[in-house]
Design an enzyme around this catalytic site. Sequence first.
Site, PDB file in Angstrom:
ATOM      1  N   VAL A 286     -21.966  -6.720   2.051  1.00  0.00           N
ATOM      2  CA  VAL A 286     -20.559  -7.096   1.872  1.00  0.00           C
ATOM      3  C   VAL A 286     -20.184  -6.931   0.402  1.00  0.00           C
ATOM      4  CG1 VAL A 286     -18.911  -9.006   1.970  1.00  0.00           C
ATOM      5  CG2 VAL A 286     -20.512  -8.632   3.840  1.00  0.00           C
ATOM      6  N   ALA A 287     -21.124  -7.264  -0.496  1.00  0.00           N
ATOM      7  CA  ALA A 287     -20.847  -7.140  -1.921  1.00  0.00           C
ATOM      8  C   ALA A 287     -20.677  -5.672  -2.306  1.00  0.00           C
ATOM      9  CB  ALA A 287     -21.994  -7.749  -2.723  1.00  0.00           C
ATOM     10  N   ASP A 333      18.083  20.912 -12.676  1.00  0.00           N
ATOM     11  CA  ASP A 333      19.430  21.468 -12.656  1.00  0.00           C
ATOM     12  C   ASP A 333      20.194  20.892 -13.827  1.00  0.00           C
ATOM     13  OD1 ASP A 333      19.183  22.800 -10.284  1.00  0.00           O
ATOM     14  OD2 ASP A 333      19.908  21.150  -9.054  1.00  0.00           O
ATOM     15  N   ASP A 633      19.773  20.984  -4.987  1.00  0.00           N
ATOM     16  CA  ASP A 633      20.763  20.339  -4.128  1.00  0.00           C
ATOM     17  C   ASP A 633      21.203  21.222  -2.958  1.00  0.00           C
ATOM     18  OD1 ASP A 633      22.065  22.076  -5.785  1.00  0.00           O
ATOM     19  OD2 ASP A 633      23.319  20.571  -6.762  1.00  0.00           O
ATOM     20  N   ASP A 637      17.816  25.912  -2.073  1.00  0.00           N
ATOM     21  CA  ASP A 637      16.823  25.361  -3.000  1.00  0.00           C
ATOM     22  C   ASP A 637      15.584  24.880  -2.246  1.00  0.00           C
ATOM     23  OD1 ASP A 637      18.342  25.730  -5.256  1.00  0.00           O
ATOM     24  OD2 ASP A 637      19.306  23.770  -5.133  1.00  0.00           O
ATOM     25  N   ASN A 699     -18.953  -5.942  -8.470  1.00  0.00           N
ATOM     26  CA  ASN A 699     -19.921  -5.928  -7.375  1.00  0.00           C
ATOM     27  C   ASN A 699     -21.278  -5.402  -7.815  1.00  0.00           C
ATOM     28  OD1 ASN A 699     -17.871  -6.879  -5.910  1.00  0.00           O
ATOM     29  ND2 ASN A 699     -17.590  -5.082  -4.614  1.00  0.00           N
ATOM     30  N   GLU A 702     -23.146  -8.096  -9.727  1.00  0.00           N
ATOM     31  CA  GLU A 702     -23.791  -9.192  -8.986  1.00  0.00           C
ATOM     32  C   GLU A 702     -24.967  -8.684  -8.145  1.00  0.00           C
ATOM     33  OE1 GLU A 702     -20.135 -10.095  -7.229  1.00  0.00           O
ATOM     34  OE2 GLU A 702     -20.842  -9.932  -5.184  1.00  0.00           O
ATOM     35  N   ASN A 727     -17.463 -12.511  -2.757  1.00  0.00           N
ATOM     36  CA  ASN A 727     -16.869 -11.220  -2.416  1.00  0.00           C
ATOM     37  C   ASN A 727     -15.678 -11.310  -1.485  1.00  0.00           C
ATOM     38  OD1 ASN A 727     -18.508  -9.149  -3.768  1.00  0.00           O
ATOM     39  ND2 ASN A 727     -20.098 -10.380  -2.811  1.00  0.00           N
TER      40      ASN A 727
END
Length: 896
Positions: A286-287, A333, A633, A637, A699, A702, A727
């Site tokens: 999990v960590a 433009d 526009d 284009d 993580n 640790e 965690n």
Amino acid sequence: MVNDSLAENNKWHTLTVPQVFDILSTSPQGLSSEEATARLTKYGVNILQFKNKTSAFKIFIQQFKSVLVLLLLAAALVSGLLGHTTEAVAIAIIVFLSILLGFTQEWRAEKSLEALGEMAAPTATVIRASQETKIKAAEAVPGDIIVLSAGDKVPADARVVESFSLKVDEASLTGESVPVEKHINILAENISLGDKQNLVLAGTIITYGRGLAVVVATGNKTEFGKIADMLTQVEVNTTPLQKSLNKLSTRLGQASLVVIAIMVALGFWQGRGLFDSLIFGIALAVAAVPEALPAVVTISLALGVQRMVKRNVLVRHLPAVEALGGVQVICTDKTGTLTKNEMTVSALWCDNREIKVSGVGYEPTGAFMENSGKTLTADPILREILQVAVLCSDAKLVEDQGRFIIKGDPTEGSLVVAGAKFGLLKEFLDQEYPRQAEIPFTSESKRMTTLHKTSAGYIAATKGAPEVILNICDKWLTATGEVILNDDVKNNILQAARKLASQGLRVMAIAERKNEADINQASRQMVFLGLVGMIDPARPEVKAAIQICRTAGIKPVMITGDHPITAESIGRELGLIDGGQIVTGVELDAMSDADLFNQVDKIEIYARVSPIHKLRVVEAWQKKGMVVAMTGDGVNDAPALKRADVGLAMGITGTDVTREAAAVTLTDDNFASIVAGVEEGRVIYNNIKKYLTYLLSSNIGEIGLVVGAIFLGFPLPLSAVQLLFINLVTDGAPALALAVDPADSDVMKQKINSRHQNIFDRPTIWLMVVGAAWSTIISLCLFIGLLLSGYPLLQAMTVAFISTIFIHFVKAYSFRRPHGSGSGSLFNNKWLNWSIILEMILLLVLMAVPTFQGWLGIVPLSIFDWLLVSLTALTVYPVLALTKKMQGSLVVATSN
Ligand code: ATP
């Protein structure tokens, strides 16, 4: 009211326009707003229903799909069955909290994406109570009169009631690749959809011309509704960053399985039971896995997108957010983006005379003066120019709450206002000289012609770019009447046009031809009447935005249909010219792709270009390895916007086609908003990076502590439950807070050097590794030192537990400034401050209540212990600061 029974079975294409109006109970003036509201309630909104929304329940269930959650639940169950109640309850609570966190994150991400969809909703122009108004396409109802012009997406199925060269691209519905011309005549009953040339269908696109149509079907009743899955929605593709981070998550997930295996084996070998080793292995896994990563990335992208909306940048396509952050060239433009697009005619030229026009804005008051100071009130040539210019314009001047405003194109609006200043009102002229036909303006042709019927015969009115108009004229109007237009006079006129352009004016020429009933014939051999010069003031905020671009290493490039001299004048005013070149469309045509590639970085302005040229410019820059943003526009284009790394459509002047081709729409059309968007893009990218480096560095630190202790032959410094708690509970909130960190003040001072951004650049990796290594070393020393000095194991473990949490808190603040730069308070992220304060309170409560102490396996600490823990954690800050300093000379923003 609508005659529903007739409307249901109607073959609209077989009916005349008055019959259609009759059945739908409407008129050319449109519905009243009350009637429109009533019909909206009766017929429902004009959208297709989607089924594929993710429900809250589904999101909740998805949380259980994670292997780690399932493993943890199994662990809790087994613990319970084996009588380890404390562990079972603790793990269950932690899993519950983590599911809750995961659920809220994903729910939030889902909601934010939905909100994006709503923001990008298309619009429609309708006539209601005789007024042209823009509404959401979803609010169109049967009986509404819709205004169609090139680039619009048809909002609903409608019967054409007026058509000026109206052409529609129906490929999406009928597969017909050539645009279909639309007319108003009735048709035979049994014909195919593609042959119904008097109907326009929802979802198709107007490619040319202009027209009006009355809505006959909306929502699921439209032809388009019958093929609902073709509806284009907001695209929420995964971004390149998301993709690479998802890959990272998977890799870490796989690595975690290896960790479990090693830990179980090692634990077994060291004599810890199978059950304990297994649970501990799961906790370590999990960590190792940043499970919330995908949701957090989506949230920070989506929240960033919402912040962008406040700065007038509307994102339709999520990957664009990232691309925006990495933009190196902005091709923009001129009209409306660098300038205000608030045109005022300020000068005219005719018969070798220059005439000044007074008055600003759209108020129709002002005078026409010759250089001699003489005011002109009845000059016949001036009258002719203005009359023709007004007849050849579609814009309307209207008074709205005491203010004059323009409905339609501002360039044409300025001509209508100039006419009104001379006493020539468009409404009257239109009645006196009704329009019979027209050739609409396009950016390629750069001109427009209309044909009018008068009591004295036909008159064709033309306006456009001077060099284009002069090409189709063979006479010009002087005080002595129409005279042959020879080359000398043409040069003289072009010289006059250049003089006006050098003052920054947009210049147009006006011409006419009388007594020719065929518009195509009439737009040849015309009589040149004169030139009109319009001021279009630069947007005041753009100059500063261009400066910001320069410090941010972004190159601004102007691409305009206007005259090179006008473009240059505006470019100088805004500081856009920095010793580079100006190239015209004609010159560009003469350049090979290789020439353009060699010169592209020296060209600052492209003038008198057509939309097709934009594509070449984008490609040339991209070949140089640059990330290019491009504005646009018009209909044509679209290819350039699609090709650019970030296509930017105009919200005000833009058409539906460009908005769909572009990933981003600028709701105010403003260049400064592009720069704001780039800034937000950079902030989002940096924040994801901060989140990730914080989480991974913490993580790894640790894991290092635990694995180090095992290898050195000491007891475990953290229990499985403590690892899970850190965690799944304490790391989450600060990490999230980093993902929404306020912008570094120097975010636009960092230069981007490479197209290939990598979130893990060298400085980042260094910072992460040093952070992880330092925290491993100090927490290990602390733990082992305490044990050796006679601390009971439980107390030493509690110190290790609290110091790990504190180290993570300090890291969170350190990683806020990954490059050691940036000003502003270190504590200006209120989310981070609050999350840490709340977690401190939570920790104190847990430490004070015996039941929680038991669950977490902790004991109360002495003041000395607290001091020790705090000091140890604080050492992380200077160590990381030093690393940043040493990296300083190597760091280049987000690139490597
Ligand atoms: P950009 O927005 O790309 O900076 P622009 O708006 O100046 O450029 P276009 O709209 O393509 O570019 O206009 C090009 C030229 O066409 C103008 O300089 C003008 O002479 C002419 N023109 C513009 N609008 C009209 C119009 N409504 N009718 C006739 N001619 C026009």
